[in-house]
Write a protein that holds these residues in place. Sequence first.
Motif, PDB file in Angstrom:
ATOM      1  N   LEU A 163      -2.982  -3.048   9.884  1.00  0.00           N
ATOM      2  CA  LEU A 163      -2.205  -2.550   8.753  1.00  0.00           C
ATOM      3  C   LEU A 163      -1.175  -3.578   8.284  1.00  0.00           C
ATOM      4  O   LEU A 163      -0.979  -3.782   7.080  1.00  0.00           O
ATOM      5  CB  LEU A 163      -1.498  -1.249   9.138  1.00  0.00           C
ATOM      6  N   ARG A 164      -0.518  -4.221   9.222  1.00  0.00           N
ATOM      7  CA  ARG A 164       0.524  -5.188   8.851  1.00  0.00           C
ATOM      8  C   ARG A 164      -0.080  -6.385   8.114  1.00  0.00           C
ATOM      9  O   ARG A 164       0.499  -6.882   7.133  1.00  0.00           O
ATOM     10  CB  ARG A 164       1.279  -5.655  10.096  1.00  0.00           C
ATOM     11  N   HIS A 223      -1.019  -8.669   2.136  1.00  0.00           N
ATOM     12  CA  HIS A 223      -1.802  -8.979   0.936  1.00  0.00           C
ATOM     13  C   HIS A 223      -1.715  -7.869  -0.114  1.00  0.00           C
ATOM     14  O   HIS A 223      -1.902  -8.136  -1.300  1.00  0.00           O
ATOM     15  CB  HIS A 223      -3.264  -9.214   1.316  1.00  0.00           C
ATOM     16  N   ASN A 224      -1.456  -6.639   0.336  1.00  0.00           N
ATOM     17  CA  ASN A 224      -1.398  -5.492  -0.588  1.00  0.00           C
ATOM     18  C   ASN A 224      -0.126  -4.694  -0.330  1.00  0.00           C
ATOM     19  O   ASN A 224      -0.173  -3.576   0.215  1.00  0.00           O
ATOM     20  CB  ASN A 224      -2.628  -4.595  -0.396  1.00  0.00           C
ATOM     21  N   PRO A 225       1.039  -5.234  -0.687  1.00  0.00           N
ATOM     22  CA  PRO A 225       2.310  -4.583  -0.340  1.00  0.00           C
ATOM     23  C   PRO A 225       2.612  -3.320  -1.141  1.00  0.00           C
ATOM     24  O   PRO A 225       3.597  -2.649  -0.838  1.00  0.00           O
ATOM     25  CB  PRO A 225       3.344  -5.676  -0.646  1.00  0.00           C
ATOM     26  N   GLN A 226       1.810  -2.983  -2.136  1.00  0.00           N
ATOM     27  CA  GLN A 226       2.072  -1.802  -2.957  1.00  0.00           C
ATOM     28  C   GLN A 226       1.331  -0.562  -2.462  1.00  0.00           C
ATOM     29  O   GLN A 226       1.367   0.473  -3.126  1.00  0.00           O
ATOM     30  CB  GLN A 226       1.680  -2.085  -4.422  1.00  0.00           C
ATOM     31  N   GLN A 227       0.675  -0.646  -1.317  1.00  0.00           N
ATOM     32  CA  GLN A 227      -0.078   0.487  -0.776  1.00  0.00           C
ATOM     33  C   GLN A 227       0.870   1.420  -0.010  1.00  0.00           C
ATOM     34  O   GLN A 227       1.107   1.241   1.180  1.00  0.00           O
ATOM     35  CB  GLN A 227      -1.200  -0.015   0.139  1.00  0.00           C
ATOM     36  N   ALA A 228       1.397   2.421  -0.707  1.00  0.00           N
ATOM     37  CA  ALA A 228       2.375   3.328  -0.089  1.00  0.00           C
ATOM     38  C   ALA A 228       1.774   4.083   1.093  1.00  0.00           C
ATOM     39  O   ALA A 228       2.448   4.286   2.113  1.00  0.00           O
ATOM     40  CB  ALA A 228       2.894   4.311  -1.131  1.00  0.00           C
ATOM     41  N   MET A 229       0.526   4.505   0.974  1.00  0.00           N
ATOM     42  CA  MET A 229      -0.112   5.254   2.061  1.00  0.00           C
ATOM     43  C   MET A 229      -0.196   4.432   3.333  1.00  0.00           C
ATOM     44  O   MET A 229       0.038   4.941   4.446  1.00  0.00           O
ATOM     45  CB  MET A 229      -1.510   5.700   1.622  1.00  0.00           C
ATOM     46  N   ASN A 230      -0.520   3.156   3.205  1.00  0.00           N
ATOM     47  CA  ASN A 230      -0.602   2.310   4.394  1.00  0.00           C
ATOM     48  C   ASN A 230       0.766   2.052   5.009  1.00  0.00           C
ATOM     49  O   ASN A 230       0.891   1.915   6.229  1.00  0.00           O
ATOM     50  CB  ASN A 230      -1.294   0.994   4.061  1.00  0.00           C
TER      51      ASN A 230
END
Length: 321
Positions: free
Chosen positions: A162-163, A168-175
Amino acid sequence: MITFWLWVVVVTLVASLIAFYPLWFGKKHTKTTSNIQRDDLNKAFYLSRLHELKAEEDQGILDDPAQSQRELQQNLLQDIPENEQRTVIEVEDKAQSKIWAMVGFLLLLIAAGLAYMDVGSWQKQAALENASTQLPHFYERLKEEDKAPLSKEELEAFTLALRVDLQHNPQQAMNWWRLGELAVRESKVHLALQSYARAYELKPKNNVFALSYARILMFSDNNMDKAQGQEIVRQVLRRDHTNLRALGLLAFQYFADKDYRMAAATWAMMLRILPPNDPMTAVVQRSFVTAQDLLKAQEAGDKADKAKEAAAQNANKAEKP
């Protein structure tokens, strides 16, 4: 990874240029200067000797001035092939120096690569880059959590995946929220706080994200964090006044602050909202009874304190003349 190796080549090239600079450029300047000095000396000697021959001719010392000039010119011409030969040698030396410099560069590059392969962190770097590819597997494992909980090793691998993905995808609130959940299970409070905060920042109106963030704030020892957590819970209740999780957090905070009246009132509200035969009913009922008992004891203690205070005041009045 390609960028990394490109930087390795560039740094090695710069180091080789610094180390082998004399081989690339050193002899060129020295030999050119030597050639120029030799030519200047020959020219100066020729002109000087020519001037002397002219003077001797004027004095009548020379028997054959033309022959002397021819001999002087011949001596000067005999020195020219030596200069040309030296120039050829210098060119060959320069070429050999560049070859040695190139060989040194290649050896330095090979040595640096072998050293990195032996002691470098390339294996960890490769593992990090491949970690995020395991996320679909862990998402499927979450569906089996009730039957087969994730092991400690799986939790660590899931957290790492996840980290890396969030880099690479810092806008994924769910993650971010999932990372916070894993951090709580691994007792990593600071990571959980940061992850929940990021998820809440991205989607502040998501009640699940908001309450997860509020819960960890309300467990903090910092009064400002607690106040912020309570405010987030109240915001959720303004959007959804029957949210059982928000009511539970609020009741717990009242209980921790020894405000048993409000804690009992909040748990009573939850009992009215809970559907019949809900597993939470028994827990909420016990909490409600505990709060009521403590409230009665608190009120009795307050009455006793007031009675003692009144008795003390009466005693003081009786002692006065």
